[in-house]
Design a protein around this motif. Sequence first.
Motif, PDB file in Angstrom:
ATOM      1  N   PHE A  73       1.917   7.154   1.771  1.00 43.54           N
ATOM      2  CA  PHE A  73       3.112   6.621   2.411  1.00 43.54           C
ATOM      3  C   PHE A  73       3.000   6.968   3.883  1.00 43.54           C
ATOM      4  CE2 PHE A  73       4.232  10.755   0.709  1.00 43.54           C
ATOM      5  CZ  PHE A  73       4.913  11.388   1.740  1.00 43.54           C
ATOM      6  N   LYS A  74       3.855   6.375   4.718  1.00 49.12           N
ATOM      7  CA  LYS A  74       3.702   6.606   6.149  1.00 49.12           C
ATOM      8  C   LYS A  74       5.059   6.678   6.835  1.00 49.12           C
ATOM      9  CE  LYS A  74       3.137   1.764   7.609  1.00 49.12           C
ATOM     10  NZ  LYS A  74       2.260   0.841   8.330  1.00 49.12           N
ATOM     11  N   ASP A  75       5.023   7.262   8.034  1.00 51.71           N
ATOM     12  CA  ASP A  75       6.141   7.178   8.949  1.00 51.71           C
ATOM     13  C   ASP A  75       5.603   6.549  10.230  1.00 51.71           C
ATOM     14  OD1 ASP A  75       4.871   9.238  10.388  1.00 51.71           O
ATOM     15  OD2 ASP A  75       6.297  10.770   9.778  1.00 51.71           O
ATOM     16  N   SER A  76       6.294   6.658  11.325  1.00 52.62           N
ATOM     17  CA  SER A  76       5.840   5.982  12.543  1.00 52.62           C
ATOM     18  C   SER A  76       4.617   6.645  13.177  1.00 52.62           C
ATOM     19  CB  SER A  76       6.972   5.924  13.557  1.00 52.62           C
ATOM     20  OG  SER A  76       7.389   7.231  13.892  1.00 52.62           O
ATOM     21  N   THR A  77       4.277   7.844  12.736  1.00 51.07           N
ATOM     22  CA  THR A  77       3.186   8.588  13.361  1.00 51.07           C
ATOM     23  C   THR A  77       1.977   8.807  12.468  1.00 51.07           C
ATOM     24  OG1 THR A  77       4.896   9.784  14.581  1.00 51.07           O
ATOM     25  CG2 THR A  77       2.683  10.679  14.683  1.00 51.07           C
ATOM     26  N   TYR A  78       2.196   9.093  11.186  1.00 46.18           N
ATOM     27  CA  TYR A  78       1.109   9.501  10.303  1.00 46.18           C
ATOM     28  C   TYR A  78       1.111   8.743   8.978  1.00 46.18           C
ATOM     29  CZ  TYR A  78       0.790  13.625  13.306  1.00 46.18           C
ATOM     30  OH  TYR A  78       0.655  14.457  14.379  1.00 46.18           O
ATOM     31  N   ILE A  79      -0.047   8.781   8.339  1.00 46.61           N
ATOM     32  CA  ILE A  79      -0.197   8.395   6.936  1.00 46.61           C
ATOM     33  C   ILE A  79      -0.228   9.714   6.164  1.00 46.61           C
ATOM     34  CG2 ILE A  79      -1.654   7.260   5.213  1.00 46.61           C
ATOM     35  CD1 ILE A  79      -0.721   5.296   7.345  1.00 46.61           C
ATOM     36  N   TYR A  80       0.465   9.772   5.030  1.00 49.55           N
ATOM     37  CA  TYR A  80       0.515  10.984   4.216  1.00 49.55           C
ATOM     38  C   TYR A  80      -0.052  10.693   2.829  1.00 49.55           C
ATOM     39  CZ  TYR A  80       3.893  12.334   7.762  1.00 49.55           C
ATOM     40  OH  TYR A  80       4.516  12.613   8.947  1.00 49.55           O
ATOM     41  N   ALA A  81      -0.670  11.711   2.263  1.00 50.99           N
ATOM     42  CA  ALA A  81      -1.217  11.587   0.908  1.00 50.99           C
ATOM     43  C   ALA A  81      -0.933  12.858   0.137  1.00 50.99           C
ATOM     44  CB  ALA A  81      -2.714  11.352   0.965  1.00 50.99           C
ATOM     45  N   PRO A  82      -0.429  12.717  -1.095  1.00 49.42           N
ATOM     46  CA  PRO A  82      -0.295  13.910  -1.934  1.00 49.42           C
ATOM     47  C   PRO A  82      -1.684  14.394  -2.364  1.00 49.42           C
ATOM     48  CG  PRO A  82       0.813  12.004  -2.920  1.00 49.42           C
ATOM     49  CD  PRO A  82       0.078  11.534  -1.721  1.00 49.42           C
ATOM     50  N   ILE A  83      -1.919  15.673  -2.253  1.00 48.63           N
ATOM     51  CA  ILE A  83      -3.196  16.279  -2.637  1.00 48.63           C
ATOM     52  C   ILE A  83      -2.960  17.114  -3.894  1.00 48.63           C
ATOM     53  CG2 ILE A  83      -5.087  17.797  -1.925  1.00 48.63           C
ATOM     54  CD1 ILE A  83      -4.823  15.178  -0.296  1.00 48.63           C
ATOM     55  N   TYR A  84      -3.844  16.957  -4.842  1.00 48.26           N
ATOM     56  CA  TYR A  84      -3.701  17.646  -6.127  1.00 48.26           C
ATOM     57  C   TYR A  84      -4.890  18.556  -6.362  1.00 48.26           C
ATOM     58  CZ  TYR A  84      -0.324  13.952  -6.841  1.00 48.26           C
ATOM     59  OH  TYR A  84       0.740  13.112  -6.691  1.00 48.26           O
ATOM     60  N   GLU A  85      -4.678  19.558  -7.179  1.00 44.90           N
ATOM     61  CA  GLU A  85      -5.802  20.347  -7.673  1.00 44.90           C
ATOM     62  C   GLU A  85      -5.780  20.236  -9.189  1.00 44.90           C
ATOM     63  OE1 GLU A  85      -3.921  24.825  -7.745  1.00 44.90           O
ATOM     64  OE2 GLU A  85      -5.199  24.264  -6.080  1.00 44.90           O
TER      65      GLU A  85
END
Length: 144
Positions: A73-85
Amino acid sequence: MWPYYFSTENKNVYFKQYTLKNITSEWFEPINESVLIDKNNIYTFDKKTLTVTPITWINRSEIIFFSGSNKFFKDSTYIYAPIYEYSNETILFKWLKKINDFDTKTFTYIQYNFWKDKNHVYIVEDANIYKKIPNVDPNSFRVI
């Protein structure tokens, strides 16, 4: 709705039979089993402890989710990703990663594991494994 046992009633949000605290049913949606949103915020959710924690460094009013995929998902500045272990065949949410490799304004979901921005097409296995497809025009690329 993702099949992760979430439900709502009046202003309450439930995970299985447990009432979650610090989150409202207004505009509630699970992005995946570890990232939740409501009208006020975006949250991480720990299903073992039933803890809902606001992510204060992301502006909820700017969040854009990609139709058809919950990998980013994103906002006006970054793309974000959930990281899992992965531990003993259990998938555990670890953190949200800011990804700087994509052009935020033009980054979009194509289909399946394919994404693009104005410069490149990417194949994405998960948030930690994404590769540029070399010598491909993002404007004419199609998934068949």
